[in-house]
Scaffold this active site. Sequence first.
Site, PDB file in Angstrom:
ATOM      1  N   HIS A 132       0.848  -1.189   0.000  1.00 28.85           N
ATOM      2  CA  HIS A 132       0.000   0.000   0.000  1.00 28.85           C
ATOM      3  C   HIS A 132       0.885   1.241   0.000  1.00 28.85           C
ATOM      4  O   HIS A 132       2.113   1.152   0.130  1.00 28.85           O
ATOM      5  CB  HIS A 132      -0.946   0.003   1.200  1.00 28.85           C
ATOM      6  CG  HIS A 132      -2.119  -0.921   1.039  1.00 28.85           C
ATOM      7  ND1 HIS A 132      -3.095  -0.720   0.085  1.00 28.85           N
ATOM      8  CD2 HIS A 132      -2.468  -2.059   1.706  1.00 28.85           C
ATOM      9  CE1 HIS A 132      -4.000  -1.672   0.165  1.00 28.85           C
ATOM     10  NE2 HIS A 132      -3.642  -2.505   1.137  1.00 28.85           N
ATOM     11  N   ASP A 162      -0.056   6.993  -3.623  1.00 27.81           N
ATOM     12  CA  ASP A 162      -1.149   6.604  -4.520  1.00 27.81           C
ATOM     13  C   ASP A 162      -1.441   7.661  -5.578  1.00 27.81           C
ATOM     14  O   ASP A 162      -1.592   7.346  -6.761  1.00 27.81           O
ATOM     15  CB  ASP A 162      -2.427   6.347  -3.712  1.00 27.81           C
ATOM     16  CG  ASP A 162      -2.426   4.981  -3.041  1.00 27.81           C
ATOM     17  OD1 ASP A 162      -1.534   4.175  -3.326  1.00 27.81           O
ATOM     18  OD2 ASP A 162      -3.330   4.726  -2.219  1.00 27.81           O
TER      19      ASP A 162
END
Length: 381
Positions: A132, A162
């Site tokens: 992540h 991200d």
Amino acid sequence: MGRGTGPLRGVRVVELAGIGPGPHAAMLLADLGADVLRVERPGGAMSPGPRETDLLTRGRPSVAMDLKHPAAVATLLDLVAGADVLMEGLRPGVTERLGLGPEACLGRNPALVYARITGWGQDGPWATTAGHDLNYIGVSGALHGLGQTADRPQFPTNLLGDFGGGSTYLVIGILAALLESRSSGLGQVVDAAIVDGTAHLSAMSASMLAGGMARERRAAGLLDGGAPFYDVYETSDGEHLSVAPLEPQFYAEMLRLLDLGDAVPDRDDLSAWAALRERLRARFAERTQAEWAEVFDGSDACVTPVLPMTEAARHPHLAARETYVERGGLLQPAPAPRFSRTGATLTSGPSRPGADTRAALTAWGVADVDALLATGAIDQT
């Protein structure tokens, strides 16, 4: 479909639905006018809350397809044949196993831009492992220097990896490949890895490190809270100000508006930084955030309030630019950047998974959608 007014109007994108950076990139393309078709499994992909408020899915219809069904794969390849871009964010090798990898898609459409977003990239020892944002910015060297406390790093939710190093670079890659394909007539694969993009964002940090202007520890440099004139200070009401007058003339303006004059240590004396920080801390703590915001409003002192999103939307400057807008009862960021001739506009809000299957596939030229629905290859909610 295809109601966008931005500079990408006429560009057709097939999005294989995922989470995080992929949907954000598709939202950005849709905001800029592209005709994006979101393809997701029946039941939909994971959302950070109710689908009705998932702004990352705005601006494009949702089509539900069971990509384990041969008819669905064949239909998707038909869509690819008429598309400019296919976007996917699955683990490396997944689309190949589905029969939808680059070889199959470029075989149907040699000019296709096949855009892939992952954390680790399409190759390397960790390519197929889970991760992540926090992992990607940790390994890429960005997280180590974040934060103003020496004992542990601090991270900006998932904005840096991200969306900064991930979706932003995916869109850059798509646009560059589209531009090249206009002259060559050939498509290609865009491998956007969050670790790569985050490292690329760190170019200035690498420059400062190489030039001896930064050290690999927190709160020790010019831009990481080491300097007392580039930091966050608390006000008397428990709120905060961002204080960033780096240039001497802006610093002088800040001191003037603080009414400190020469009653502070020399900022060029690094040994006096602790005393300077304490003097600024005490001064900013004397008034509320709103009072200081009024003092510094419109000045070159580079002092601004730290606002939560709902208050940011009401700030006079952002309100004048309509940086945030309300559509369908949802406060949301307006499309960015802006264009003088082909301005972007918000079109539709978030769609429920499969809500637009029949209409969207028909608009994209798929024949006999009802027959596909009967097979279970696609689903209309």
